[in-house]
Design a protein around this motif. Structure first.
Motif, PDB file in Angstrom:
ATOM      1  N   ARG A  47       1.080  -1.162  -0.052  1.00  0.00           N
ATOM      2  CA  ARG A  47      -0.097  -0.041  -0.033  1.00  0.00           C
ATOM      3  C   ARG A  47       0.847   1.125  -0.063  1.00  0.00           C
ATOM      4  NH1 ARG A  47      -1.390   3.425   3.786  1.00  0.00           N
ATOM      5  NH2 ARG A  47      -0.330   2.225   5.312  1.00  0.00           N
ATOM      6  N   GLN A  51       1.717   3.496  -3.291  1.00  0.00           N
ATOM      7  CA  GLN A  51       0.736   4.907  -3.218  1.00  0.00           C
ATOM      8  C   GLN A  51       2.004   5.793  -3.553  1.00  0.00           C
ATOM      9  OE1 GLN A  51      -1.807   6.079  -0.203  1.00  0.00           O
ATOM     10  NE2 GLN A  51      -0.715   7.736   0.426  1.00  0.00           N
ATOM     11  N   GLU A  56       4.754   9.608  -7.423  1.00  0.00           N
ATOM     12  CA  GLU A  56       5.984  10.147  -8.159  1.00  0.00           C
ATOM     13  C   GLU A  56       5.303  10.319  -9.672  1.00  0.00           C
ATOM     14  OE1 GLU A  56       8.913  10.863  -6.995  1.00  0.00           O
ATOM     15  OE2 GLU A  56       9.066   9.992  -5.028  1.00  0.00           O
ATOM     16  N   GLU A  86      11.499  12.093 -11.567  1.00  0.00           N
ATOM     17  CA  GLU A  86      10.218  11.796 -10.762  1.00  0.00           C
ATOM     18  C   GLU A  86       9.954  10.207 -11.663  1.00  0.00           C
ATOM     19  OE1 GLU A  86      10.033  13.310  -8.063  1.00  0.00           O
ATOM     20  OE2 GLU A  86       9.913  15.414  -8.631  1.00  0.00           O
ATOM     21  N   LYS A 117      -4.153   5.021  -3.950  1.00  0.00           N
ATOM     22  CA  LYS A 117      -4.093   6.621  -3.814  1.00  0.00           C
ATOM     23  C   LYS A 117      -2.868   7.160  -4.263  1.00  0.00           C
ATOM     24  CE  LYS A 117      -7.040   7.339   0.271  1.00  0.00           C
ATOM     25  NZ  LYS A 117      -7.382   6.084   1.034  1.00  0.00           N
ATOM     26  N   SER A 120      -2.144  13.489  -1.955  1.00  0.00           N
ATOM     27  CA  SER A 120      -3.090  14.826  -2.230  1.00  0.00           C
ATOM     28  C   SER A 120      -2.663  15.675  -2.908  1.00  0.00           C
ATOM     29  CB  SER A 120      -3.607  14.889  -0.678  1.00  0.00           C
ATOM     30  OG  SER A 120      -2.460  15.259   0.088  1.00  0.00           O
ATOM     31  N   ASN A 146      10.179  13.516   4.687  1.00  0.00           N
ATOM     32  CA  ASN A 146       9.335  12.372   5.072  1.00  0.00           C
ATOM     33  C   ASN A 146      10.258  11.056   4.650  1.00  0.00           C
ATOM     34  OD1 ASN A 146       7.779  10.196   3.211  1.00  0.00           O
ATOM     35  ND2 ASN A 146       6.324  10.596   4.929  1.00  0.00           N
ATOM     36  N   GLN A 147      10.985  11.312   3.713  1.00  0.00           N
ATOM     37  CA  GLN A 147      11.861  10.358   2.972  1.00  0.00           C
ATOM     38  C   GLN A 147      13.298   9.996   3.475  1.00  0.00           C
ATOM     39  OE1 GLN A 147      11.226  10.764  -1.368  1.00  0.00           O
ATOM     40  NE2 GLN A 147       8.857  11.202  -1.116  1.00  0.00           N
ATOM     41  N   MET A 208       0.562  16.889   3.064  1.00  0.00           N
ATOM     42  CA  MET A 208       1.242  15.452   2.702  1.00  0.00           C
ATOM     43  C   MET A 208       1.691  14.659   3.554  1.00  0.00           C
ATOM     44  SD  MET A 208       3.811  17.386  -0.219  1.00  0.00           S
ATOM     45  CE  MET A 208       4.578  16.293  -0.728  1.00  0.00           C
ATOM     46  N   GLY A 210      -0.051  13.594   5.731  1.00  0.00           N
ATOM     47  CA  GLY A 210      -0.985  12.648   6.295  1.00  0.00           C
ATOM     48  C   GLY A 210      -1.759  13.244   7.562  1.00  0.00           C
ATOM     49  N   SER A 216      -4.623   9.147  12.177  1.00  0.00           N
ATOM     50  CA  SER A 216      -3.748   8.228  11.490  1.00  0.00           C
ATOM     51  C   SER A 216      -4.005   6.908  11.984  1.00  0.00           C
ATOM     52  CB  SER A 216      -2.225   8.511  11.599  1.00  0.00           C
ATOM     53  OG  SER A 216      -1.498   7.522  11.029  1.00  0.00           O
ATOM     54  N   VAL A 217      -4.252   6.180  10.738  1.00  0.00           N
ATOM     55  CA  VAL A 217      -5.104   4.637  11.127  1.00  0.00           C
ATOM     56  C   VAL A 217      -3.819   3.757  11.099  1.00  0.00           C
ATOM     57  CG1 VAL A 217      -6.534   2.969   9.958  1.00  0.00           C
ATOM     58  CG2 VAL A 217      -6.930   5.393   9.372  1.00  0.00           C
ATOM     59  N   HIS A 218      -2.854   3.947  10.161  1.00  0.00           N
ATOM     60  CA  HIS A 218      -1.780   3.066  10.203  1.00  0.00           C
ATOM     61  C   HIS A 218      -0.240   3.122  10.998  1.00  0.00           C
ATOM     62  CE1 HIS A 218      -4.094   1.553   6.647  1.00  0.00           C
ATOM     63  NE2 HIS A 218      -4.225   2.665   6.246  1.00  0.00           N
ATOM     64  N   LYS A 228       7.411   2.779   8.854  1.00  0.00           N
ATOM     65  CA  LYS A 228       7.445   4.464   8.959  1.00  0.00           C
ATOM     66  C   LYS A 228       8.574   4.796  10.518  1.00  0.00           C
ATOM     67  CE  LYS A 228       3.502   6.857   9.013  1.00  0.00           C
ATOM     68  NZ  LYS A 228       2.189   7.353   9.199  1.00  0.00           N
ATOM     69  N   ASN A 232       3.166  11.251  11.704  1.00  0.00           N
ATOM     70  CA  ASN A 232       2.835  12.490  10.763  1.00  0.00           C
ATOM     71  C   ASN A 232       3.126  13.650  11.405  1.00  0.00           C
ATOM     72  OD1 ASN A 232       2.071  10.164   9.401  1.00  0.00           O
ATOM     73  ND2 ASN A 232      -0.083  10.611   9.473  1.00  0.00           N
TER      74      ASN A 232
HETATM   75  N1  3HC Z   1      -2.404  11.907   0.160  1.00  0.00           N
HETATM   76  C1  3HC Z   1      -3.139  10.981  -0.124  1.00  0.00           C
HETATM   77  N2  3HC Z   1      -3.514   9.937   0.950  1.00  0.00           N
HETATM   78  C2  3HC Z   1      -2.998  10.183   2.147  1.00  0.00           C
HETATM   79  C3  3HC Z   1      -2.053  11.248   2.642  1.00  0.00           C
HETATM   80  C4  3HC Z   1      -1.677  12.101   1.457  1.00  0.00           C
HETATM   81  N3  3HC Z   1      -0.951  12.950   1.828  1.00  0.00           N
HETATM   82  N4  3HC Z   1      -1.718  11.095   3.847  1.00  0.00           N
HETATM   83  C5  3HC Z   1      -2.431   9.968   4.436  1.00  0.00           C
HETATM   84  N5  3HC Z   1      -3.024   9.426   3.258  1.00  0.00           N
HETATM   85  C6  3HC Z   1      -4.186   8.058   3.505  1.00  0.00           C
HETATM   86  C7  3HC Z   1      -3.610   6.989   3.524  1.00  0.00           C
HETATM   87  O1  3HC Z   1      -3.049   6.413   2.599  1.00  0.00           O
HETATM   88  C8  3HC Z   1      -4.436   6.253   4.608  1.00  0.00           C
HETATM   89  O2  3HC Z   1      -5.374   5.874   3.554  1.00  0.00           O
HETATM   90  P1  3HC Z   1      -5.385   4.231   3.216  1.00  0.00           P
HETATM   91  O3  3HC Z   1      -5.651   3.340   4.426  1.00  0.00           O
HETATM   92  O4  3HC Z   1      -6.604   4.086   2.201  1.00  0.00           O
HETATM   93  O5  3HC Z   1      -4.330   3.923   2.430  1.00  0.00           O
HETATM   94  C9  3HC Z   1      -5.081   7.367   5.161  1.00  0.00           C
HETATM   95  O6  3HC Z   1      -4.845   8.525   4.596  1.00  0.00           O
HETATM   96  C10 3HC Z   1      -4.766   7.338   6.775  1.00  0.00           C
HETATM   97  O7  3HC Z   1      -3.375   7.990   6.722  1.00  0.00           O
HETATM   98  P2  3HC Z   1      -2.252   7.297   7.875  1.00  0.00           P
HETATM   99  O8  3HC Z   1      -1.459   8.299   8.396  1.00  0.00           O
HETATM  100  O9  3HC Z   1      -2.848   6.185   8.507  1.00  0.00           O
HETATM  101  O10 3HC Z   1      -1.421   6.628   6.538  1.00  0.00           O
HETATM  102  P3  3HC Z   1       0.149   5.981   6.513  1.00  0.00           P
HETATM  103  O11 3HC Z   1       0.706   5.508   7.681  1.00  0.00           O
HETATM  104  O12 3HC Z   1       0.274   5.314   5.237  1.00  0.00           O
HETATM  105  O13 3HC Z   1       0.855   7.365   6.452  1.00  0.00           O
HETATM  106  C11 3HC Z   1       2.127   8.755   4.577  1.00  0.00           C
HETATM  107  C12 3HC Z   1       0.660   8.502   5.442  1.00  0.00           C
HETATM  108  C13 3HC Z   1       2.855   9.682   5.759  1.00  0.00           C
HETATM  109  C14 3HC Z   1       2.153   9.576   3.290  1.00  0.00           C
HETATM  110  C15 3HC Z   1       2.842   7.435   4.627  1.00  0.00           C
HETATM  111  O14 3HC Z   1       2.110   6.560   3.656  1.00  0.00           O
HETATM  112  C16 3HC Z   1       4.162   7.637   3.868  1.00  0.00           C
HETATM  113  O15 3HC Z   1       5.193   7.940   4.579  1.00  0.00           O
HETATM  114  N6  3HC Z   1       4.412   7.328   2.516  1.00  0.00           N
HETATM  115  C17 3HC Z   1       5.664   7.206   1.840  1.00  0.00           C
HETATM  116  C18 3HC Z   1       5.959   8.806   1.195  1.00  0.00           C
HETATM  117  C19 3HC Z   1       4.901   9.149   0.139  1.00  0.00           C
HETATM  118  O16 3HC Z   1       3.979   8.582  -0.356  1.00  0.00           O
HETATM  119  N7  3HC Z   1       5.238  10.021  -0.479  1.00  0.00           N
HETATM  120  C20 3HC Z   1       4.570  10.809  -1.422  1.00  0.00           C
HETATM  121  C21 3HC Z   1       4.842  12.239  -1.553  1.00  0.00           C
HETATM  122  S1  3HC Z   1       4.951  12.779  -3.072  1.00  0.00           S
HETATM  123  C22 3HC Z   1       6.606  12.621  -3.733  1.00  0.00           C
HETATM  124  O17 3HC Z   1       7.396  11.939  -3.159  1.00  0.00           O
HETATM  125  C23 3HC Z   1       6.784  13.077  -5.011  1.00  0.00           C
HETATM  126  C24 3HC Z   1       7.873  13.888  -5.015  1.00  0.00           C
HETATM  127  O18 3HC Z   1       8.503  14.023  -6.029  1.00  0.00           O
HETATM  128  C25 3HC Z   1       7.573  15.261  -4.370  1.00  0.00           C
END
Ligand code: 3HC
Length: 325
Positions: A47, A51, A56, A86, A117, A120, A146-147, A208, A210, A216-218, A228, A232
């Motif tokens: 997941r 996501q 990206e 990206e 997803k 956002s 975050n990364q 971004m 979360g 936060s669910v997860h 993680k 958040n």
């Molecule tokens: N956008 C969309 N959905 C989001 C979100 C966001 N900003 N933040 C949280 N959510 C969603 C989660 O996916 C979850 O939904 P699901 O159960 O249907 O999957 C719900 O909201 C509840 O959030 P949680 O805090 O419980 O979820 P996580 O533990 O997964 O935490 C997160 C969210 C911090 C974004 C984590 O998933 C994470 O660290 N992910 C890795 C980083 C990532 O995905 N980054 C994308 C950023 S963009 C990018 O990197 C591109 C670059 O070029 C800029």
């Protein structure tokens, strides 16, 4: 295949294996693709990595929008390189997810039918050139915040992908801040554009990270498994603390009247984003959700002949190999 795999592993789980797995996590060992892992760990990784990969790829759209309109040849070359990076990040991440037994096609289908997803932030439009600065500075800045900790995540392939990605994200953040410097120290009209971009991207950038820790669910389980490394809210606070002085240097105002340094906490106090807007964007109601999904649907449909051609070629080669043996 994905659903079957999760199902079969769920029934195969036993307490001894689980205890041994948790001991490895506690000892800071990396989990590798062929190692035993609980179904929930695999599912959470698919997941989150999926996501992230989709983010990206979809994240190329708001910036790709400005490649033809970059103000100079140099800016165009830099933006092109960033957008290509990206795409590369998406590919590293899809590869990391594939090691968990899910195919890239399955991941894409889950994005296209709404089961997965993407971030956002990419549902907001990029209206002016200053937005390229704000996206690099704030969006890539939030992504790095975050990364960087995710480089230490417990799943080996994800952790290694993050190391490569973070190197490039730092360049992205710097190029964004460089655009902001040019605009903020430019003409009054350019400075107004820079301020307007900050006004529009500040709260979406905070989102971004979360939902708040309470929502936060997860987080709890993901942190126990070291998928993680931070909550958040911890990362959001760190981002605010590092970004506010950067805005001050630019002579720009963060659009939050309640923002102030809290001496006692050693952090900035700041206003929460409008969480109802965040959840609404997640439901598909952001300003650009429909456009982004349409663009991905179209790319997937138009790429069908390439995938078919590659598969036909692979099948032919395999048949030739078998015939030769
Ligand atoms: N956008 C969309 N959905 C989001 C979100 C966001 N900003 N933040 C949280 N959510 C969603 C989660 O996916 C979850 O939904 P699901 O159960 O249907 O999957 C719900 O909201 C509840 O959030 P949680 O805090 O419980 O979820 P996580 O533990 O997964 O935490 C997160 C969210 C911090 C974004 C984590 O998933 C994470 O660290 N992910 C890795 C980083 C990532 O995905 N980054 C994308 C950023 S963009 C990018 O990197 C591109 C670059 O070029 C800029």
């Amino acid at each position: 295949m994905y659903a079957q795999m999760i199902q079969s592993e769920a029934t195969a789980e036993d307490p001894d294996k689980l205890a041994a797995f948790e001991a490895r996590i506690a000892a800071g060992e990396k989990i590798e693709p062929k190692d035993w892992m609980p179904a929930g760990y695999r599912k959470t990784l698919i997941r989150q990595i999926g996501q992230h990969a989709h983010s990206e790829i979809v994240g190329q759209l708001p910036e790709g929008n400005w490649i033809t309109r970059a103000p100079t040849l140099e800016r165009k070359a830099i933006l092109l390189a960033k957008v290509q990076d990206e795409a590369g990040h998406g590919l590293y991440l899809y590869c990391a997810a594939e090691t968990l037994g899910v195919s890239r096609d399955e991941l894409t289908e889950m994005l296209l039918d709404g089961r997965m997803k993407y971030s956002s932030i990419f549902n907001y439009p990029t209206l002016t050139w200053a937005d390229m600065g704000a996206v690099g500075w704030l969006v890539d800045g939030a992504a790095i915040m975050n990364q960087v900790p995710l480089q230490r995540t417990s799943y080996g392939p994800y952790s290694r992908a993050m190391i490569r990605i973070c190197k490039e994200e730092s360049f992205h953040q710097r190029q964004g801040y460089d655009i902001m410097m040019k605009m903020a120290f430019g003409t009054p009209a350019q400075k107004r554009m820079a301020q307007d971009a900050l006004n529009r991207f500040w709260y979406p950038a905070l989102m971004m990270f979360g939902p708040s820790d309470k929502e936060s669910v997860h987080s709890a389980q993901s942190m126990a498994w070291k998928i993680k490394m931070n909550t958040n809210d911890e990362l959001r606070q760190k981002f605010v603390d590092e970004t506010v002085p950067q805005a001050e240097y630019l002579g720009l105002t963060v659009p939050d009247p309640d923002l102030k340094w809290n001496e006692e906490r050693g952090h900035y106090d700041f206003s929460e984003p409008d969480w109802s807007e965040f959840f609404d964007v997640l439901k598909g109601n952001g300003p650009c959700n429909a456009d982004r999904m349409e663009a991905r649907q179209q790319a997937w449909a138009e790429g069908q002949w390439v995938r078919d051609g590659l598969m036909a070629h692979a099948r032919k080669r395999a048949a030739r190999r078998v015939a030769a043996e």
